[in-house]
Design a protein around this motif. Sequence first.
Motif, PDB file in Angstrom:
ATOM      1  N   LEU A   1       0.833  -1.207   0.000  1.00 35.22           N
ATOM      2  CA  LEU A   1       0.000   0.000   0.000  1.00 35.22           C
ATOM      3  C   LEU A   1       0.863   1.251   0.000  1.00 35.22           C
ATOM      4  CD1 LEU A   1      -2.754  -0.906   2.653  1.00 35.22           C
ATOM      5  CD2 LEU A   1      -2.946  -1.002   0.151  1.00 35.22           C
ATOM      6  N   GLU A   2       0.361   2.295  -0.627  1.00 37.58           N
ATOM      7  CA  GLU A   2       1.076   3.565  -0.632  1.00 37.58           C
ATOM      8  C   GLU A   2       1.100   4.132   0.790  1.00 37.58           C
ATOM      9  OE1 GLU A   2       0.972   7.878  -2.970  1.00 37.58           O
ATOM     10  OE2 GLU A   2      -0.543   6.330  -3.375  1.00 37.58           O
ATOM     11  N   ASP A   3       2.271   4.645   1.184  1.00 39.21           N
ATOM     12  CA  ASP A   3       2.455   5.191   2.533  1.00 39.21           C
ATOM     13  C   ASP A   3       2.134   4.153   3.617  1.00 39.21           C
ATOM     14  OD1 ASP A   3       3.110   7.681   1.443  1.00 39.21           O
ATOM     15  OD2 ASP A   3       1.002   8.309   1.402  1.00 39.21           O
ATOM     16  N   TYR A   4       2.473   2.926   3.318  1.00 38.51           N
ATOM     17  CA  TYR A   4       2.186   1.819   4.251  1.00 38.51           C
ATOM     18  C   TYR A   4       2.751   2.072   5.649  1.00 38.51           C
ATOM     19  CZ  TYR A   4       3.974  -2.449   6.529  1.00 38.51           C
ATOM     20  OH  TYR A   4       4.374  -3.385   7.441  1.00 38.51           O
ATOM     21  N   ARG A   5       4.037   2.380   5.711  1.00 37.76           N
ATOM     22  CA  ARG A   5       4.677   2.535   7.024  1.00 37.76           C
ATOM     23  C   ARG A   5       4.083   3.726   7.795  1.00 37.76           C
ATOM     24  NH1 ARG A   5       9.038  -0.164   8.406  1.00 37.76           N
ATOM     25  NH2 ARG A   5       9.859   1.549   9.646  1.00 37.76           N
ATOM     26  N   GLU A   6       3.964   4.847   7.130  1.00 38.49           N
ATOM     27  CA  GLU A   6       3.423   6.033   7.795  1.00 38.49           C
ATOM     28  C   GLU A   6       2.006   5.774   8.306  1.00 38.49           C
ATOM     29  OE1 GLU A   6       4.861   5.902   4.941  1.00 38.49           O
ATOM     30  OE2 GLU A   6       6.557   7.307   4.919  1.00 38.49           O
ATOM     31  N   SER A   7       1.217   5.062   7.504  1.00 34.69           N
ATOM     32  CA  SER A   7      -0.168   4.779   7.882  1.00 34.69           C
ATOM     33  C   SER A   7      -0.257   3.864   9.103  1.00 34.69           C
ATOM     34  CB  SER A   7      -0.915   4.139   6.705  1.00 34.69           C
ATOM     35  OG  SER A   7      -0.929   4.997   5.595  1.00 34.69           O
ATOM     36  N   VAL A   8       0.610   2.843   9.152  1.00 33.02           N
ATOM     37  CA  VAL A   8       0.572   1.910  10.285  1.00 33.02           C
ATOM     38  C   VAL A   8       1.038   2.601  11.565  1.00 33.02           C
ATOM     39  CG1 VAL A   8       1.524  -0.226  11.239  1.00 33.02           C
ATOM     40  CG2 VAL A   8       0.838  -0.146   8.838  1.00 33.02           C
TER      41      VAL A   8
END
Length: 238
Positions: A128-135
């Motif tokens: 997913l786009e921006d996976y790390r920031e989102s989690v």
Amino acid sequence: MDMKKRITLELRNRSPAEIAELVVDNSRSADGEVEGLTDAFTELEFLSMVNVGLSSLAKLPSLPKLRKLELSDNNLSGSLETLSEKCPNLTYLNLSGNKIKELSNVEALQNLKSLQSLDLFNCEITSLEDYRESVFELLPQVTYLDGFDQEDNEAPDSEADDEDEDGEDGAGPTGDYDDEEDEDEDEDGSEGGEDDDEDEDDYAEEEEEDEQAGVQGQKRKRDVEDEGEDDDDDDEDD
């Protein structure tokens, strides 16, 4: 081997309450559910169920002391809300290699307030786009995601930390230092012993010399007395 039988073997005639760590990797869960675990495992702190065919955690028993849970390479896609209910004190959770695709799948982990490290490696969610920031935004209590924090600093090696805490690294130099001290003491002791022996030898030599001098003095005295007697005899002859 099925999971239930594997757990029985791992007990090794101990009661479940005596078990702090349990590894049942590569065993088989026939219906995709947790089998063989009960609420009797009250002291369990580490549980590893890697590649056992799990598709649900609905039958996970209450494990209040569980800190680390390994669930990688299974078929989990949901039912994660069970973790906050049954394992509220989790600090480390590995879900890598499962069928977790959306952020909504991990939203249930928000109630794991002590969770510090989460692994989702090889799950579809990582694409997913921006996976790390989102989690990190969804789970603010998490410090390390897939082994790295938000600044891409790698998580510390827990085994190395354990060794440092136990003081194993420092044991070597301390032992060597003690050995050196013992060696120094032995050397000092041996030198001291040699000095004592030398002193005793000197003392013995002095005594022997004194004795010899005394003998010679007595001999000279006797010689003088003998000479005196000879002179007296000569006078009487005259």
